[in-house]
Design a protein around this motif. Structure first.
Motif, PDB file in Angstrom:
ATOM      1  N   UNK A 174      42.302   1.218  48.173  1.00 34.46           N
ATOM      2  CA  UNK A 174      41.488   1.032  49.383  1.00 34.46           C
ATOM      3  C   UNK A 174      41.318  -0.447  49.736  1.00 34.46           C
ATOM      4  N   UNK A 175      42.287  -1.230  49.372  1.00 40.24           N
ATOM      5  CA  UNK A 175      42.150  -2.688  49.517  1.00 40.24           C
ATOM      6  C   UNK A 175      41.834  -3.108  50.944  1.00 40.24           C
ATOM      7  N   UNK A 176      42.413  -2.443  51.932  1.00 37.77           N
ATOM      8  CA  UNK A 176      42.233  -2.877  53.322  1.00 37.77           C
ATOM      9  C   UNK A 176      40.886  -2.469  53.899  1.00 37.77           C
ATOM     10  N   UNK A 177      40.225  -1.495  53.280  1.00 36.82           N
ATOM     11  CA  UNK A 177      38.938  -1.036  53.817  1.00 36.82           C
ATOM     12  C   UNK A 177      37.738  -1.546  53.028  1.00 36.82           C
ATOM     13  N   UNK A 178      37.982  -2.149  51.864  1.00 30.92           N
ATOM     14  CA  UNK A 178      36.873  -2.644  51.043  1.00 30.92           C
ATOM     15  C   UNK A 178      36.494  -4.058  51.470  1.00 30.92           C
ATOM     16  N   UNK A 179      35.236  -4.312  51.793  1.00 26.61           N
ATOM     17  CA  UNK A 179      34.824  -5.682  52.138  1.00 26.61           C
ATOM     18  C   UNK A 179      34.804  -6.557  50.889  1.00 26.61           C
ATOM     19  N   UNK A 180      35.210  -7.786  51.047  1.00 28.76           N
ATOM     20  CA  UNK A 180      35.154  -8.723  49.932  1.00 28.76           C
ATOM     21  C   UNK A 180      34.024  -9.724  50.160  1.00 28.76           C
ATOM     22  N   UNK A 181      33.392 -10.212  49.116  1.00 28.81           N
ATOM     23  CA  UNK A 181      33.728  -9.962  47.719  1.00 28.81           C
ATOM     24  C   UNK A 181      33.355  -8.549  47.264  1.00 28.81           C
ATOM     25  N   UNK A 182      34.132  -8.030  46.296  1.00 28.45           N
ATOM     26  CA  UNK A 182      33.838  -6.752  45.666  1.00 28.45           C
ATOM     27  C   UNK A 182      33.095  -7.051  44.369  1.00 28.45           C
ATOM     28  N   UNK A 183      31.855  -6.617  44.305  1.00 27.97           N
ATOM     29  CA  UNK A 183      31.045  -6.818  43.102  1.00 27.97           C
ATOM     30  C   UNK A 183      30.668  -5.435  42.562  1.00 27.97           C
ATOM     31  N   UNK A 184      31.321  -5.021  41.475  1.00 26.68           N
ATOM     32  CA  UNK A 184      31.118  -3.683  40.910  1.00 26.68           C
ATOM     33  C   UNK A 184      30.791  -3.772  39.426  1.00 26.68           C
TER      34      UNK A 184
ATOM     35  N   UNK B  55      38.203 -10.701  44.882  1.00 28.10           N
ATOM     36  CA  UNK B  55      38.364 -11.194  46.242  1.00 28.10           C
ATOM     37  C   UNK B  55      38.356 -12.700  46.370  1.00 28.10           C
ATOM     38  N   UNK B  56      37.925 -13.414  45.322  1.00 28.21           N
ATOM     39  CA  UNK B  56      37.842 -14.870  45.403  1.00 28.21           C
ATOM     40  C   UNK B  56      38.383 -15.503  44.130  1.00 28.21           C
ATOM     41  N   UNK B  57      39.173 -16.550  44.306  1.00 29.64           N
ATOM     42  CA  UNK B  57      39.716 -17.302  43.177  1.00 29.64           C
ATOM     43  C   UNK B  57      39.159 -18.716  43.237  1.00 29.64           C
ATOM     44  N   UNK B  58      37.961 -18.865  42.706  1.00 37.41           N
ATOM     45  CA  UNK B  58      37.364 -20.186  42.647  1.00 37.41           C
ATOM     46  C   UNK B  58      36.463 -20.279  41.415  1.00 37.41           C
ATOM     47  N   UNK B  59      36.141 -21.489  40.985  1.00 39.99           N
ATOM     48  CA  UNK B  59      35.339 -21.634  39.763  1.00 39.99           C
ATOM     49  C   UNK B  59      33.942 -21.053  39.894  1.00 39.99           C
TER      50      UNK B  59
ATOM     51  N   UNK C  52      49.951  -5.709  40.272  1.00 44.00           N
ATOM     52  CA  UNK C  52      50.788  -5.078  39.251  1.00 44.00           C
ATOM     53  C   UNK C  52      50.670  -3.562  39.244  1.00 44.00           C
ATOM     54  N   UNK C  53      49.577  -3.014  39.790  1.00 44.11           N
ATOM     55  CA  UNK C  53      49.441  -1.558  39.834  1.00 44.11           C
ATOM     56  C   UNK C  53      49.797  -1.008  41.217  1.00 44.11           C
ATOM     57  N   UNK C  54      50.422  -1.850  42.053  1.00 49.13           N
ATOM     58  CA  UNK C  54      50.961  -1.345  43.309  1.00 49.13           C
ATOM     59  C   UNK C  54      50.237  -1.767  44.563  1.00 49.13           C
ATOM     60  N   UNK C  55      49.195  -2.568  44.453  1.00 50.07           N
ATOM     61  CA  UNK C  55      48.443  -2.970  45.633  1.00 50.07           C
ATOM     62  C   UNK C  55      48.779  -4.380  46.072  1.00 50.07           C
ATOM     63  N   UNK C  56      48.126  -4.794  47.156  1.00 50.54           N
ATOM     64  CA  UNK C  56      48.238  -6.182  47.588  1.00 50.54           C
ATOM     65  C   UNK C  56      47.497  -7.056  46.578  1.00 50.54           C
ATOM     66  N   UNK C  57      48.015  -8.243  46.280  1.00 48.83           N
ATOM     67  CA  UNK C  57      47.346  -9.103  45.302  1.00 48.83           C
ATOM     68  C   UNK C  57      45.900  -9.391  45.687  1.00 48.83           C
ATOM     69  N   UNK C  58      44.991  -9.207  44.738  1.00 52.46           N
ATOM     70  CA  UNK C  58      43.569  -9.490  44.925  1.00 52.46           C
ATOM     71  C   UNK C  58      43.086 -10.229  43.683  1.00 52.46           C
ATOM     72  N   UNK C  59      42.597 -11.453  43.816  1.00 53.96           N
ATOM     73  CA  UNK C  59      42.101 -12.166  42.630  1.00 53.96           C
ATOM     74  C   UNK C  59      40.845 -11.507  42.099  1.00 53.96           C
ATOM     75  N   UNK C  60      40.671 -11.598  40.772  1.00 57.81           N
ATOM     76  CA  UNK C  60      39.494 -10.992  40.158  1.00 57.81           C
ATOM     77  C   UNK C  60      39.067 -11.705  38.895  1.00 57.81           C
ATOM     78  N   UNK C  61      37.828 -11.498  38.533  1.00 56.50           N
ATOM     79  CA  UNK C  61      37.284 -12.015  37.287  1.00 56.50           C
ATOM     80  C   UNK C  61      36.197 -11.063  36.811  1.00 56.50           C
ATOM     81  N   UNK C  62      36.060 -10.916  35.511  1.00 56.62           N
ATOM     82  CA  UNK C  62      35.062  -9.976  34.995  1.00 56.62           C
ATOM     83  C   UNK C  62      34.998  -9.991  33.488  1.00 56.62           C
TER      84      UNK C  62
END
Length: 424
Positions: free
Chosen positions: A92-102, A131-135, A292-302
């Protein structure tokens, strides 16, 4: 007849243990929501190929519970949640608002040797920002971990969050002459340093093809406490944590690399300062997993945290709360079979008023019923027998103080609330 034992590496949660698990869940929920994260969950069963994509050979081949379904697909009991998260976001990458905090808290399974701090079935907190690649994004996850420890009463003298960077490590390994194809084995070597005897660890280095010169260089690399100053992403991360007021919990540690293959930047682990247990929690930046699982690249951290080690750390620090497993506010007693209906009507009246009520299902000696309530930690007892029924009254006994009050049956709920409030 022999009692059938539980499955090796699993735990029975009696009410008192489940009360502790629920308490931990509530602290996790409070901290997660205080940063604006939304609760979600994924399936307990996933296709093995989801983990084979990037989780790492050891997790897939050695630690996962795997079986074929009736259609022939290889299925795994989920050993972690981040790949499921990536799959869900990719769908659902195109319909999910970023940032995604789950965030999520649920059961996981890994086929490991059960030992202190490690079981085959465990509950795990997962929390991610996509959704964001920053420190600042990385700093937020580190801050969530530190805030959680503060909420549990664990200070920086008891727990430290140790930070490193896969970018830094890749550069260091490259200087040692290790090719990109050789680096995963070197990362596993680093990850196992604290899990193996020194002689066995050195032998393992030879087994994966490290030369004596490379092994010496790797040991020097792990001993360098100032290397982070030459890693731009770590310098930026430590700077981003300053406004959050958590730096006392943080330290650089070159041995922290995390064992999973999908990390791409800063990584971190929390460890007890006594050094008795394995990592309390761990995580980091993964910028390629959704792709890698088939979607558009989305940066993440967790990060993820299992419930076993944090429970041991809380016990070690005498920070586990004394909890009452029984939720009842009041026990309604039963005088005999004849008056049981009156007791049940009182139970219904109190429940309608929003109180939590347990009924003693057998008439007989009152001391036995009061002793039961006391052992269960139920604070109050509502005593109603023939004498009370005849005049429409009830006696409320506070089992904490021994004080008794009586009043009209019609005011039973108010009497209970007043007694509860006296010890609030």
């Amino acid at each position: 007849m022999t009692i059938i034992p539980s499955v090796k590496g699993t735990r029975d949660f009696y009410p008192e243990e489940l009360a502790q698990r629920r308490w931990l869940y509530e602290r996790i929920r409070e901290v997660s929501e205080s940063f604006g994260y939304q609760e979600y969950d994924g399936p307990f069963l996933e296709r093995l190929e989801l983990y084979a994509a990037k989780s790492g050979e050891e997790l897939v081949k050695e630690q996962s519970f795997v079986f074929p379904d009736r259609g022939g697909d290889m299925i795994a009991l989920r050993p972690e949640l981040t790949p499921s998260l990536a799959r869900m976001v990719a769908a659902r990458a195109r319909s999910l608002p970023t940032p995604i905090r789950w965030w999520s808290f649920g059961p996981f399974w890994r086929y490991e040797r059960p030992q202190k701090g490690r079981t085959r079935e465990f509950f795990q907190w997962n929390i991610d920002l996509l959704g964001f690649n920053n420190p600042e994004a990385d700093a937020e996850l580190v801050a969530i971990a530190a805030t959680f420890f503060r909420a549990l009463g664990l200070g920086p003298d008891q727990v430290k969050i140790l930070i490193n960077s896969r970018n830094l490590v890749d550069g260091q390994l490259s200087k040692l002459g290790l090719t990109p194809e050789e680096r995963p084995a070197a990362l596993r070597l680093i990850d196992r340093r604290d899990k193996m005897e020194p002689t066995a660890w050195a032998a393992y280095a030879g087994e994966i093809g490290l030369t004596p010169r490379q092994f010496d260089g790797l040991q020097q690399m792990l001993a360098d406490r100032d290397a982070w100053n030459h890693a731009p992403d770590l310098v930026a991360l430590f700077q981003a944590t300053e406004p959050l007021g958590i730096q006392e919990y943080l330290a650089y540690d070159a041995t922290v690399i995390r064992g999973l293959d999908y990390y791409t930047g800063p990584v971190f682990e929390a460890r007890d300062q006594v050094g008795e247990y394995r990592a309390i929690l761990g995580g980091g930046r993964y910028d390629n997993l959704v792709g890698d699982v088939g979607g558009e690249p989305v940066p993440g951290t967790g990060f993820a945290m299992g419930d076993v080690v944090i429970g041991l750390v809380l016990q070690q620090a005498a920070a586990r709360p004394a909890l009452r497993a029984n939720p009842a506010d009041v026990l309604v007693t039963t005088f005999d079979q004849t008056s049981a209906a009156a007791s049940l009507r009182l139970c219904a009246r109190l429940r309608e008023a929003g109180l939590r009520v347990e009924w003693f299902p057998e008439g007989g000696r009152l001391p036995r019923q009061l002793k039961y309530a006391d052992r269960q930690g139920i604070p109050l007892a509502a005593i109603i027998g023939p004498d009370e029924i005849a005049v429409g009254r009830v006696t409320i006994k506070d089992l904490r103080s021994g004080v008794q009050t009586d009043g009209p049956l019609s005011e039973a709920a108010a009497l209970v609330r007043t007694a509860l409030a006296s010890h609030a």
